[in-house]
Design a protein around this motif. Structure first.
Motif, PDB file in Angstrom:
ATOM      1  N   PHE A 329     -26.747  38.975  -2.752  1.00  0.00           N
ATOM      2  CA  PHE A 329     -25.760  37.871  -2.246  1.00  0.00           C
ATOM      3  C   PHE A 329     -26.914  37.085  -1.809  1.00  0.00           C
ATOM      4  O   PHE A 329     -27.640  36.985  -0.757  1.00  0.00           O
ATOM      5  N   LEU A 330     -27.113  35.931  -2.589  1.00  0.00           N
ATOM      6  CA  LEU A 330     -28.076  34.590  -2.433  1.00  0.00           C
ATOM      7  C   LEU A 330     -27.579  33.514  -1.425  1.00  0.00           C
ATOM      8  O   LEU A 330     -26.797  32.941  -1.903  1.00  0.00           O
ATOM      9  N   ALA A 345     -31.858  32.670  -9.162  1.00  0.00           N
ATOM     10  CA  ALA A 345     -30.655  33.660  -9.653  1.00  0.00           C
ATOM     11  C   ALA A 345     -30.553  33.831 -11.117  1.00  0.00           C
ATOM     12  O   ALA A 345     -30.246  34.834 -11.654  1.00  0.00           O
ATOM     13  N   ARG A 346     -30.864  32.877 -11.725  1.00  0.00           N
ATOM     14  CA  ARG A 346     -31.204  32.922 -13.462  1.00  0.00           C
ATOM     15  C   ARG A 346     -32.048  34.022 -13.773  1.00  0.00           C
ATOM     16  O   ARG A 346     -31.823  34.808 -14.532  1.00  0.00           O
ATOM     17  N   GLU A 356     -24.722  36.925  -6.553  1.00  0.00           N
ATOM     18  CA  GLU A 356     -23.688  36.034  -6.248  1.00  0.00           C
ATOM     19  C   GLU A 356     -24.145  34.730  -5.425  1.00  0.00           C
ATOM     20  O   GLU A 356     -24.931  35.311  -4.445  1.00  0.00           O
ATOM     21  N   LEU A 357     -23.932  33.788  -5.731  1.00  0.00           N
ATOM     22  CA  LEU A 357     -24.563  32.649  -5.109  1.00  0.00           C
ATOM     23  C   LEU A 357     -23.512  32.260  -3.925  1.00  0.00           C
ATOM     24  O   LEU A 357     -22.515  32.079  -3.908  1.00  0.00           O
ATOM     25  N   SER A 358     -24.018  32.172  -2.532  1.00  0.00           N
ATOM     26  CA  SER A 358     -23.145  31.923  -1.513  1.00  0.00           C
ATOM     27  C   SER A 358     -22.656  30.547  -1.559  1.00  0.00           C
ATOM     28  O   SER A 358     -23.343  29.523  -1.879  1.00  0.00           O
ATOM     29  N   LEU A 410     -39.243  39.879  -7.825  1.00  0.00           N
ATOM     30  CA  LEU A 410     -38.716  40.755  -9.068  1.00  0.00           C
ATOM     31  C   LEU A 410     -39.020  41.996  -9.275  1.00  0.00           C
ATOM     32  O   LEU A 410     -38.423  42.828 -10.001  1.00  0.00           O
ATOM     33  N   SER A 411     -40.324  42.443  -9.050  1.00  0.00           N
ATOM     34  CA  SER A 411     -40.710  43.709  -9.226  1.00  0.00           C
ATOM     35  C   SER A 411     -39.945  44.654  -8.089  1.00  0.00           C
ATOM     36  O   SER A 411     -39.934  45.858  -8.521  1.00  0.00           O
TER      37      SER A 411
END
Length: 415
Positions: A329-330, A345-346, A356-358, A410-411
């Motif tokens: 949840f971003l 997000a991409r 999901e973008l807040s 990312l890792s």
RNA sequence: GCGCGUGUAGCUCAGCCGGUAGUAGCGCCAGAUUGUGGUUCUGGAUGUCGUGGGUUCGAAUCCCACCACGCGCCCCA
């Protein structure tokens, strides 16, 4: 209020994730057996089912959704899919293409029965057909395939029932012997059996009335009346199944309700499904193409799984909530962060992570939302993080939070 | 198609020897001032009591029909 039609239903999230899981696992198994999908129409000429499934079956005589099209053609919503697949096989001359035709389908079927748990008027079947061979080797692999689909979907302890219903040569002789025997004993049986003794003697074998069981046990068995070729076929099927390490139970009373079955028939039952405990049914249908008026012989065998029942069988240990769970949840604070977050997000989604973008403006509010959505992580991105070139990743279960660079972030999900 | 049972807030249910529904539990919404959820506290919203008839001065409560769901039969996946 307009409501869904009786016997139909909406499948909503998160339950729909269970259906997607089942279908994805199923398609994977089919691919490994080199089965490929066929999509046939939802409706067909009524005659296809009348001739294929059998005019005297319950399905055709009282359960089909049938209407006249404007030009007078009688049309029916498919109550099952084998007849359609054989029709397509003949129509497109698939017999001319090298190799056996190994086909599968997933889709809705329609029968106007009394709705009950595990029994709907629109229901979905997952099925497979192997057309072009009458070899018992195919039967054994078909059964293995059927069980593999169930197990890979998450079904525990499927129970395989196996029988042979003979062929056009030996079955009529058996039915005659059965009917004759019933004339002597039917008066001691239940009312349904007395009726069935005359109308459909085979179904007497399926009676579940406790008082009738002793009598039924004394009735002749189809397995003792198989002709030599059918008996040989059945023996080979059994030994091929055993060679695969598959457990099964011979159920000589197993009678299927569709007229086209010949020789091998099978069924898989599962507990805790109530009265509709049959999760899969199948069998061989060597004469089906001919009974549809084809001059092209198309011996085959197939099965179909009740997808609704399959989902019911696994939902106790396969949790839809887990399958549909949100990873991140971003939480973006401010215009600059919102633009930055879109790009992040991409990148995360490109790695297969669900994001999901807040839409909340306050961190507190956003954290509450992340919690209610049961997100694995909350990722906070505000002016502080942008300035420092980091992302604040919070593990929602442990509450631990750490600042990570983009590459570290990312890792972090690859583990 | 047949038999039995159930049908009250989003969900689970209480009320059902008739007098126009509950501070119920969970959930939902809002608040306990500054960029951090889960616990706690405070406040709030929501029901044509499945639908339609009937009996009655009055029915969520009684009767009938219908609808939906559950269980069994039938059938099947």
């Amino acid at each position: 209020m307009i409501k869904a039609i009786r016997g139909t239903r909406d499948i909503l999230p998160p339950a729909s994730a269970l259906w997607n899981h089942v279908e994805a696992a199923t398609r994977h198994v089919f691919r490994t057996f080199h089965y490929h999908e066929i999509r046939t129409p939802i409706f067909e000429e009524t005659a296809l089912f009348a001739r294929g499934v059998g005019q005297d079956t319950d399905i055709v005589s009282k359960e089909m959704y049938t209407w006249d099209d404007r030009d007078g053609t009688s049309i029916t919503l498919r109550p099952e899919n084998t007849a359609s697949v054989i029709r397509a096989y003949i129509e497109h001359r698939l017999d001319q293409i090298p190799g056996l035709k190994k086909l599968y389908y997933i889709g809705p079927m329609f029968r106007r029965e009394r709705p009950q748990k595990g029994r709907y008027r629109q229901f979905s079947q997952i099925g497979a057909e192997c057309i072009g061979s009458d070899s018992p080797v195919i039967d054994a692999e078909m059964i293995e395939l059927a069980l593999e689909v169930l197990v890979r979907c998450g079904v525990q302890n499927p129970h395989l029932l196996l029988n042979s219903v003979g062929c056009a040569t030996c079955r009529p002789r058996f039915v005659e012997a059965l009917r004759e025997r019933l004339q002597h004993v039917k008066h001691t049986m239940c009312a349904d059996c007395q009726r069935r003794a005359d109308t459909n003697a085979l179904r007497v074998l399926d009676c579940k009335v406790p008082e009738d069981q002793n009598i039924i046990d004394s009735l002749p068995s189809i397995l003792e009346h198989l002709c030599q070729p059918c008996a040989q076929h059945f023996e080979t099927v059994k030994s091929m199944i055993e060679a695969r390490g598959i457990d099964y139970e011979i159920r000589s009373r197993l009678v299927r309700g569709l007229d086209y079955y010949t020789r091998t028939t099978f069924e898989v039952t599962h507990g805790a499904l109530g009265a509709q405990n049959s999760i899969l049914g199948g069998g061989r249908y060597d004469g089906l193409a001919e009974s549809l008026g084809s001059r092209i012989p198309a011996p085959g065998i197939g099965f179909s799984i009740g997808e609704d029942r399959l989902v019911m069988a696994i939902e106790e240990h396969v949790k839809a909530e887990d399958l549909a769970r949100l990873d991140v949840f971003l939480i973006a604070l401010g215009d600059a962060a919102l633009k930055h977050a879109a790009l992040l997000a991409r990148d995360l989604r490109a790695q297969g992570i669900s994001v999901e973008l807040s839409a909340d403006h306050k961190v507190k509010r956003a954290m509450e939302t992340a919690n209610k959505l049961n997100a694995r992580y909350a990722l906070i991105l505000g002016d502080n993080e942008i300035a420092a070139g980091v992302y604040a990743l919070k593990d929602m279960a442990s509450g631990e939070q750490q600042n990570l660079s983009k590459s570290a972030l990312l890792s972090a999900f690859n583990a």
